[in-house]
Design an enzyme around this catalytic site. Structure first.
Site, PDB file in Angstrom:
ATOM      1  N   GLY A   1      29.822 -29.973 -10.377  1.00  0.00           N
ATOM      2  CA  GLY A   1      28.597 -30.163 -11.221  1.00  0.00           C
ATOM      3  C   GLY A   1      27.760 -28.847 -11.161  1.00  0.00           C
TER       4      GLY A   1
ATOM      5  N   ALA B   1      22.747 -13.207  -4.497  1.00  0.00           N
ATOM      6  CA  ALA B   1      22.348 -12.680  -3.181  1.00  0.00           C
ATOM      7  C   ALA B   1      23.902 -12.674  -2.316  1.00  0.00           C
ATOM      8  CB  ALA B   1      21.691 -14.057  -2.092  1.00  0.00           C
TER       9      ALA B   1
ATOM     10  N   VAL C   1      26.388 -11.444  -3.818  1.00  0.00           N
ATOM     11  CA  VAL C   1      26.822 -10.206  -4.320  1.00  0.00           C
ATOM     12  C   VAL C   1      25.969  -8.890  -3.638  1.00  0.00           C
ATOM     13  CG1 VAL C   1      27.070  -8.571  -6.491  1.00  0.00           C
ATOM     14  CG2 VAL C   1      27.795 -10.811  -6.469  1.00  0.00           C
TER      15      VAL C   1
ATOM     16  N   SER D   1      33.828 -29.964  -4.171  1.00  0.00           N
ATOM     17  CA  SER D   1      34.004 -28.619  -3.930  1.00  0.00           C
ATOM     18  C   SER D   1      34.151 -28.033  -2.383  1.00  0.00           C
ATOM     19  CB  SER D   1      32.690 -27.676  -4.562  1.00  0.00           C
ATOM     20  OG  SER D   1      32.488 -28.095  -5.847  1.00  0.00           O
TER      21      SER D   1
ATOM     22  N   ASP E   1      22.218 -33.813  -6.109  1.00  0.00           N
ATOM     23  CA  ASP E   1      22.271 -35.292  -5.651  1.00  0.00           C
ATOM     24  C   ASP E   1      21.748 -35.133  -4.440  1.00  0.00           C
ATOM     25  OD1 ASP E   1      23.351 -35.796  -8.192  1.00  0.00           O
ATOM     26  OD2 ASP E   1      25.524 -35.957  -7.440  1.00  0.00           O
TER      27      ASP E   1
ATOM     28  N   LYS F   1       4.909 -42.137 -18.251  1.00  0.00           N
ATOM     29  CA  LYS F   1       3.847 -42.949 -17.874  1.00  0.00           C
ATOM     30  C   LYS F   1       2.706 -43.006 -18.951  1.00  0.00           C
ATOM     31  CE  LYS F   1       2.742 -43.832 -13.159  1.00  0.00           C
ATOM     32  NZ  LYS F   1       2.467 -43.303 -11.723  1.00  0.00           N
TER      33      LYS F   1
ATOM     34  N   ALA G   1       6.241 -44.992  -9.218  1.00  0.00           N
ATOM     35  CA  ALA G   1       6.928 -46.057  -9.576  1.00  0.00           C
ATOM     36  C   ALA G   1       6.646 -47.359  -9.256  1.00  0.00           C
ATOM     37  CB  ALA G   1       8.341 -45.751  -9.615  1.00  0.00           C
TER      38      ALA G   1
HETATM   39  P1  ADP Z   1      31.253 -31.569  -6.991  1.00  0.00           P
HETATM   40  O1  ADP Z   1      31.657 -30.390  -6.117  1.00  0.00           O
HETATM   41  O2  ADP Z   1      30.241 -31.479  -7.596  1.00  0.00           O
HETATM   42  O3  ADP Z   1      30.990 -32.748  -5.607  1.00  0.00           O
HETATM   43  P2  ADP Z   1      33.774 -32.696  -7.778  1.00  0.00           P
HETATM   44  O4  ADP Z   1      33.776 -33.868  -6.789  1.00  0.00           O
HETATM   45  O5  ADP Z   1      34.253 -32.962  -9.144  1.00  0.00           O
HETATM   46  O6  ADP Z   1      32.540 -31.970  -7.664  1.00  0.00           O
HETATM   47  O7  ADP Z   1      34.686 -31.469  -6.931  1.00  0.00           O
HETATM   48  C1  ADP Z   1      35.007 -30.525  -7.728  1.00  0.00           C
HETATM   49  C2  ADP Z   1      36.276 -29.750  -7.431  1.00  0.00           C
HETATM   50  O8  ADP Z   1      36.645 -29.781  -6.064  1.00  0.00           O
HETATM   51  C3  ADP Z   1      37.493 -30.720  -8.020  1.00  0.00           C
HETATM   52  O9  ADP Z   1      37.478 -30.621  -9.315  1.00  0.00           O
HETATM   53  C4  ADP Z   1      38.624 -29.938  -7.294  1.00  0.00           C
HETATM   54  O10 ADP Z   1      38.882 -28.848  -7.628  1.00  0.00           O
HETATM   55  C5  ADP Z   1      37.838 -29.822  -6.033  1.00  0.00           C
HETATM   56  N1  ADP Z   1      38.048 -30.570  -4.845  1.00  0.00           N
HETATM   57  C6  ADP Z   1      37.596 -31.982  -4.777  1.00  0.00           C
HETATM   58  N2  ADP Z   1      38.254 -32.620  -3.764  1.00  0.00           N
HETATM   59  C7  ADP Z   1      39.055 -31.882  -3.139  1.00  0.00           C
HETATM   60  C8  ADP Z   1      40.217 -31.972  -1.982  1.00  0.00           C
HETATM   61  N3  ADP Z   1      39.880 -32.967  -1.327  1.00  0.00           N
HETATM   62  N4  ADP Z   1      40.867 -31.071  -1.684  1.00  0.00           N
HETATM   63  C9  ADP Z   1      40.684 -29.841  -2.689  1.00  0.00           C
HETATM   64  N5  ADP Z   1      40.167 -29.687  -3.621  1.00  0.00           N
HETATM   65  C10 ADP Z   1      39.032 -30.693  -3.857  1.00  0.00           C
END
Ligand code: ADP
Length: 323
Positions: free
Chosen positions: A11, A22, A24, A105, A127, A154, A186
């Protein structure tokens, strides 16, 4: 280590660009070439990456989103696909990676580390559900965006004597709802971490606010709360005559992800990016840069992704007193 790479994954959120900048600039300063990978892990698989000079990251400090692009890439869960990603980096002489992203990620970053590829994570998530860091990059800006919306809602709620249901993001984590609800005054905050209240008791709260002479009733609802915003809306509307307030719903949605990063997120992104480079170049791997109090520390990625960050129940109790 002569070449490293950086990517943003999962996300998007404000503050990713200051962090890329930073990485780079600190990398160049330390004498390494820095590659930017496009579209998260998909760019590693597709070999979509290029060398970034200092000018390539000029003027991005105040920009929301990420100049590298981000994506979800389910294929990355497969070992063969990750092997291909590592091969592409090796072919270019890249032997270290910085991953900026949320829980998923960072799980990907851990998987690369476990395959022997030096990898450092930076928590980037609106989040604030990443275990081990007080705050992730992007949270502060997002909270201010939500707060601005609540303040505006509000105003109109008071003018019309309305109850407003404001749905905010956060997947299964109620942090954004709790913090923005507390700061926005709230009357009720509904988060997935706390079971209930029932629709009946929510209606009682609304009625109570009306009887106490309030001109509005703001209910902040986390998107992961069950049975969900629509169920509350329908129930309150079914008792509209006795409750006093008319009911409206605002789902804030993706406006929460965009926007200029705040002072805090620019600074946090910059500090975390700098530390990620320093860690990688000093031989660290499998760690995440974490904010603990006012300082930065390295925190094991394995611990970071093991569980979601728990909600501060003291804050929830405080919010209940403040209604
Ligand atoms: P965020 O990083 O925002 O939580 P996601 O949960 O969609 O978003 O994860 C982003 C990306 O990270 C996934 O689309 C995938 O490419 C990779 N990823 C997630 N879980 C794993 C995992 N257990 N092993 C390897 N890559 C993963």
């Amino acid at each position: 280590m002569k070449r490293i790479a950086v990517l943003t994954s999962g996300g998007d959120g404000p503050g990713l660009n200051p962090c890329i900048r930073a990485v780079v600039r600190c990398g160049l300063k330390a004498g390494v070439e820095v590659f930017g990978v496009q579209w998260g892990y998909a760019g590693l698989i597709d070999n979509d990456m290029g060398s970034l000079d200092s000018r390539a990251v000029s003027g991005i400090l105040g920009k929301g989103g990420t100049i590298l692009g981000t994506a979800r890439c389910p294929e990355f869960l497969e070992l063969q696909v990750r092997r291909q990603a590592i091969r592409h980096m090796n072919q270019r002489g890249i032997n270290g990676l910085i991953v900026i992203g949320g829980n998923g990620s960072l799980a990907g970053a851990l998987a690369l580390h476990e395959m022997g590829f030096p990898t450092i994570g930076v928590p980037g998530s609106i989040d604030n559900d990443i275990n081990g860091t007080d705050l992730a990059v992007g949270v502060d800006t997002t909270l201010n965006t939500i707060l601005d919306a609540i303040d505006r809602i509000k105003d109109t709620a008071s003018s019309h004597q309305r109850a407003f249901l404001v749905e905010v993001m956060g997947r299964d984590c109620g942090y954004l709802a709790l913090q923005s609800g507390l700061a926005g005054g709230a009357e009720l905050i509904l988060v997935p971490e706390r079971e209930g209240p029932t629709l009946e008791s929510i209606a009682e709260e609304v009625l109570d606010a009306y009887m106490r002479g309030k001109s509005h009733c703001i209910i902040v609802i986390a998107e992961g709360w069950k049975p969900g915003t629509k169920a509350v809306q329908e129930y309150l509307l079914s008792r509209r005559e006795e409750l006093g307030f008319d009911v409206r719903v605002t789902v804030l949605g993706h406006v929460q992800r965009g926007g200029r990063p705040s002072v805090f997120d620019r600074t946090l992104g910059t500090r975390m990016g700098a530390m990620a480079v320093e860690a990688l170049l000093s031989g660290e791997s499998g760690k995440m840069v974490a904010l603990r109090g006012n300082g930065l520390e390295l925190f094991p990625l394995a611990e970071a992704v093991k569980q979601l960050k728990p909600l501060d129940s003291m804050l929830l109790e405080l919010a209940e007193i403040m209604d």
